[in-house]
Scaffold this motif. Sequence first.
Motif, PDB file in Angstrom:
ATOM      1  N   THR A  65       0.841  -1.195   0.000  1.00  0.00           N
ATOM      2  CA  THR A  65       0.000   0.000   0.000  1.00  0.00           C
ATOM      3  C   THR A  65       0.878   1.249   0.000  1.00  0.00           C
ATOM      4  O   THR A  65       2.041   1.190   0.426  1.00  0.00           O
ATOM      5  CB  THR A  65      -0.909   0.035   1.247  1.00  0.00           C
ATOM      6  OG1 THR A  65      -0.074   0.181   2.405  1.00  0.00           O
ATOM      7  CG2 THR A  65      -1.770  -1.214   1.348  1.00  0.00           C
ATOM      8  N   PRO A  66       0.335   2.388  -0.448  1.00  0.00           N
ATOM      9  CA  PRO A  66       1.099   3.639  -0.358  1.00  0.00           C
ATOM     10  C   PRO A  66       1.492   3.973   1.086  1.00  0.00           C
ATOM     11  O   PRO A  66       2.567   4.505   1.336  1.00  0.00           O
ATOM     12  CB  PRO A  66       0.152   4.690  -0.939  1.00  0.00           C
ATOM     13  CG  PRO A  66      -0.728   3.921  -1.881  1.00  0.00           C
ATOM     14  CD  PRO A  66      -0.914   2.577  -1.209  1.00  0.00           C
ATOM     15  N   THR A  67       0.643   3.626   2.026  1.00  0.00           N
ATOM     16  CA  THR A  67       0.955   3.860   3.436  1.00  0.00           C
ATOM     17  C   THR A  67       2.147   3.023   3.875  1.00  0.00           C
ATOM     18  O   THR A  67       3.028   3.506   4.596  1.00  0.00           O
ATOM     19  CB  THR A  67      -0.276   3.539   4.317  1.00  0.00           C
ATOM     20  OG1 THR A  67      -1.382   4.318   3.853  1.00  0.00           O
ATOM     21  CG2 THR A  67      -0.014   3.832   5.774  1.00  0.00           C
ATOM     22  N   ALA A  68       2.199   1.774   3.436  1.00  0.00           N
ATOM     23  CA  ALA A  68       3.343   0.914   3.763  1.00  0.00           C
ATOM     24  C   ALA A  68       4.616   1.471   3.130  1.00  0.00           C
ATOM     25  O   ALA A  68       5.693   1.432   3.746  1.00  0.00           O
ATOM     26  CB  ALA A  68       3.093  -0.516   3.292  1.00  0.00           C
ATOM     27  N   SER A  69       4.499   2.015   1.928  1.00  0.00           N
ATOM     28  CA  SER A  69       5.648   2.629   1.268  1.00  0.00           C
ATOM     29  C   SER A  69       6.165   3.803   2.094  1.00  0.00           C
ATOM     30  O   SER A  69       7.372   3.928   2.327  1.00  0.00           O
ATOM     31  CB  SER A  69       5.257   3.096  -0.143  1.00  0.00           C
ATOM     32  OG  SER A  69       6.304   3.815  -0.737  1.00  0.00           O
ATOM     33  N   ALA A  70       5.252   4.658   2.547  1.00  0.00           N
ATOM     34  CA  ALA A  70       5.649   5.817   3.358  1.00  0.00           C
ATOM     35  C   ALA A  70       6.279   5.377   4.680  1.00  0.00           C
ATOM     36  O   ALA A  70       7.268   5.962   5.132  1.00  0.00           O
ATOM     37  CB  ALA A  70       4.444   6.714   3.615  1.00  0.00           C
ATOM     38  N   ALA A  71       5.723   4.340   5.282  1.00  0.00           N
ATOM     39  CA  ALA A  71       6.268   3.840   6.555  1.00  0.00           C
ATOM     40  C   ALA A  71       7.672   3.272   6.350  1.00  0.00           C
ATOM     41  O   ALA A  71       8.581   3.524   7.153  1.00  0.00           O
ATOM     42  CB  ALA A  71       5.340   2.780   7.144  1.00  0.00           C
ATOM     43  N   ARG A  72       7.870   2.533   5.271  1.00  0.00           N
ATOM     44  CA  ARG A  72       9.196   1.982   4.987  1.00  0.00           C
ATOM     45  C   ARG A  72      10.198   3.103   4.718  1.00  0.00           C
ATOM     46  O   ARG A  72      11.354   3.017   5.133  1.00  0.00           O
ATOM     47  CB  ARG A  72       9.147   1.028   3.791  1.00  0.00           C
ATOM     48  CG  ARG A  72       8.481  -0.284   4.109  1.00  0.00           C
ATOM     49  CD  ARG A  72       8.508  -1.209   2.912  1.00  0.00           C
ATOM     50  NE  ARG A  72       7.723  -2.410   3.160  1.00  0.00           N
ATOM     51  CZ  ARG A  72       7.571  -3.394   2.286  1.00  0.00           C
ATOM     52  NH1 ARG A  72       8.176  -3.338   1.114  1.00  0.00           N
ATOM     53  NH2 ARG A  72       6.834  -4.442   2.587  1.00  0.00           N
ATOM     54  N   LEU A  73       9.751   4.140   4.017  1.00  0.00           N
ATOM     55  CA  LEU A  73      10.629   5.268   3.741  1.00  0.00           C
ATOM     56  C   LEU A  73      11.064   5.928   5.052  1.00  0.00           C
ATOM     57  O   LEU A  73      12.236   6.247   5.235  1.00  0.00           O
ATOM     58  CB  LEU A  73       9.930   6.291   2.835  1.00  0.00           C
ATOM     59  CG  LEU A  73      10.744   7.528   2.487  1.00  0.00           C
ATOM     60  CD1 LEU A  73      11.980   7.150   1.669  1.00  0.00           C
ATOM     61  CD2 LEU A  73       9.888   8.522   1.723  1.00  0.00           C
ATOM     62  N   CYS A  74      10.139   6.097   5.959  1.00  0.00           N
ATOM     63  CA  CYS A  74      10.442   6.694   7.265  1.00  0.00           C
ATOM     64  C   CYS A  74      11.462   5.841   8.024  1.00  0.00           C
ATOM     65  O   CYS A  74      12.436   6.356   8.575  1.00  0.00           O
ATOM     66  CB  CYS A  74       9.149   6.850   8.062  1.00  0.00           C
ATOM     67  SG  CYS A  74       9.377   7.705   9.632  1.00  0.00           S
ATOM     68  N   ARG A  75      11.256   4.515   8.035  1.00  0.00           N
ATOM     69  CA  ARG A  75      12.196   3.614   8.727  1.00  0.00           C
ATOM     70  C   ARG A  75      13.564   3.637   8.048  1.00  0.00           C
ATOM     71  O   ARG A  75      14.599   3.621   8.721  1.00  0.00           O
ATOM     72  CB  ARG A  75      11.641   2.194   8.764  1.00  0.00           C
ATOM     73  CG  ARG A  75      10.502   2.020   9.764  1.00  0.00           C
ATOM     74  CD  ARG A  75      10.209   0.568  10.086  1.00  0.00           C
ATOM     75  NE  ARG A  75       9.931  -0.270   8.950  1.00  0.00           N
ATOM     76  CZ  ARG A  75       8.736  -0.458   8.400  1.00  0.00           C
ATOM     77  NH1 ARG A  75       7.674   0.141   8.914  1.00  0.00           N
ATOM     78  NH2 ARG A  75       8.573  -1.258   7.369  1.00  0.00           N
ATOM     79  N   ALA A  76      13.574   3.681   6.718  1.00  0.00           N
ATOM     80  CA  ALA A  76      14.840   3.707   5.986  1.00  0.00           C
ATOM     81  C   ALA A  76      15.612   4.985   6.290  1.00  0.00           C
ATOM     82  O   ALA A  76      16.824   4.943   6.530  1.00  0.00           O
ATOM     83  CB  ALA A  76      14.582   3.581   4.482  1.00  0.00           C
ATOM     84  N   ARG A  77      14.926   6.120   6.295  1.00  0.00           N
ATOM     85  CA  ARG A  77      15.591   7.387   6.605  1.00  0.00           C
ATOM     86  C   ARG A  77      16.168   7.367   8.023  1.00  0.00           C
ATOM     87  O   ARG A  77      17.291   7.814   8.241  1.00  0.00           O
ATOM     88  CB  ARG A  77      14.605   8.545   6.465  1.00  0.00           C
ATOM     89  CG  ARG A  77      14.295   8.917   5.053  1.00  0.00           C
ATOM     90  CD  ARG A  77      13.273  10.038   5.009  1.00  0.00           C
ATOM     91  NE  ARG A  77      12.993  10.470   3.661  1.00  0.00           N
ATOM     92  CZ  ARG A  77      11.888  11.106   3.326  1.00  0.00           C
ATOM     93  NH1 ARG A  77      10.972  11.389   4.225  1.00  0.00           N
ATOM     94  NH2 ARG A  77      11.709  11.472   2.061  1.00  0.00           N
ATOM     95  N   ALA A  78      15.386   6.865   8.977  1.00  0.00           N
ATOM     96  CA  ALA A  78      15.863   6.804  10.367  1.00  0.00           C
ATOM     97  C   ALA A  78      17.102   5.913  10.469  1.00  0.00           C
ATOM     98  O   ALA A  78      18.077   6.251  11.147  1.00  0.00           O
ATOM     99  CB  ALA A  78      14.753   6.296  11.284  1.00  0.00           C
ATOM    100  N   SER A  79      17.076   4.790   9.784  1.00  0.00           N
ATOM    101  CA  SER A  79      18.207   3.879   9.807  1.00  0.00           C
ATOM    102  C   SER A  79      19.447   4.525   9.176  1.00  0.00           C
ATOM    103  O   SER A  79      20.560   4.399   9.689  1.00  0.00           O
ATOM    104  CB  SER A  79      17.844   2.587   9.079  1.00  0.00           C
ATOM    105  OG  SER A  79      18.935   1.703   9.078  1.00  0.00           O
ATOM    106  N   LEU A  80      19.245   5.210   8.060  1.00  0.00           N
ATOM    107  CA  LEU A  80      20.367   5.887   7.403  1.00  0.00           C
ATOM    108  C   LEU A  80      20.946   6.990   8.293  1.00  0.00           C
ATOM    109  O   LEU A  80      22.170   7.136   8.396  1.00  0.00           O
ATOM    110  CB  LEU A  80      19.941   6.474   6.053  1.00  0.00           C
ATOM    111  CG  LEU A  80      19.699   5.473   4.936  1.00  0.00           C
ATOM    112  CD1 LEU A  80      19.178   6.186   3.687  1.00  0.00           C
ATOM    113  CD2 LEU A  80      20.958   4.694   4.611  1.00  0.00           C
ATOM    114  N   ARG A  81      20.065   7.753   8.939  1.00  0.00           N
ATOM    115  CA  ARG A  81      20.546   8.794   9.857  1.00  0.00           C
ATOM    116  C   ARG A  81      21.402   8.188  10.956  1.00  0.00           C
ATOM    117  O   ARG A  81      22.466   8.700  11.293  1.00  0.00           O
ATOM    118  CB  ARG A  81      19.362   9.549  10.468  1.00  0.00           C
ATOM    119  CG  ARG A  81      18.899  10.699   9.626  1.00  0.00           C
ATOM    120  CD  ARG A  81      17.910  11.576  10.406  1.00  0.00           C
ATOM    121  NE  ARG A  81      16.826  11.919   9.510  1.00  0.00           N
ATOM    122  CZ  ARG A  81      15.633  11.363   9.468  1.00  0.00           C
ATOM    123  NH1 ARG A  81      15.307  10.426  10.304  1.00  0.00           N
ATOM    124  NH2 ARG A  81      14.732  11.754   8.597  1.00  0.00           N
ATOM    125  N   ALA A  82      20.922   7.085  11.521  1.00  0.00           N
ATOM    126  CA  ALA A  82      21.669   6.429  12.609  1.00  0.00           C
ATOM    127  C   ALA A  82      23.018   5.899  12.092  1.00  0.00           C
ATOM    128  O   ALA A  82      24.048   6.070  12.745  1.00  0.00           O
ATOM    129  CB  ALA A  82      20.851   5.292  13.198  1.00  0.00           C
TER     130      ALA A  82
END
Length: 172
Positions: A150-167
């Motif tokens: 779903t588009p919502t799952a895409s947005a959630a994965r993007l958020c998790r990916a960004r957080a992981s990259l920041r860390a």
Amino acid sequence: MIETNREGRLARRAAAGDREALRALYEEYSDMVFAVAYRLTDSSPDARDVLQDVFVYLPTALKSFDQRSSLGTWLRVVATRQALQLIRARQRRREIPIGDDVPTRPPHALDTIALERALATLSDKLRAVIILKEIEGYSHKEISNFLEITPTASAARLCRARASLRATLGER
């Protein structure tokens, strides 16, 4: 970049089996197809497989090219789908890589190398979403179609990916 009229003629000729037209399209778009595939698969051999598959089946695939977008944009979608298909097949087979994959590419700035290494630490699901959204510029709706989420799952994965990259990048 090929002008639109020439691009259309080359696409029609390649669809009809003209090898010279296919060669011209390969010379114009192979680097872009490889780059998309490499970003998604994080593997030079896999990216080369995707590149080969895209251009082997291009004459047949071009028959469905409706010219609503540029050929380059359409090929990006074809390459993305082919790379995602390869990733799914690899996950089903649970392949274990042997040896290091040493990509052959020109030298980049240290920040780019650090980002590529950080992207490599992400799961395939998170890496696919962040690359499709941030690097390739697809919308969450388009990404949801590619990944069958779903588009919502895409947005959630993007958020998790960004957080992981920041860390990961913050640890440098």
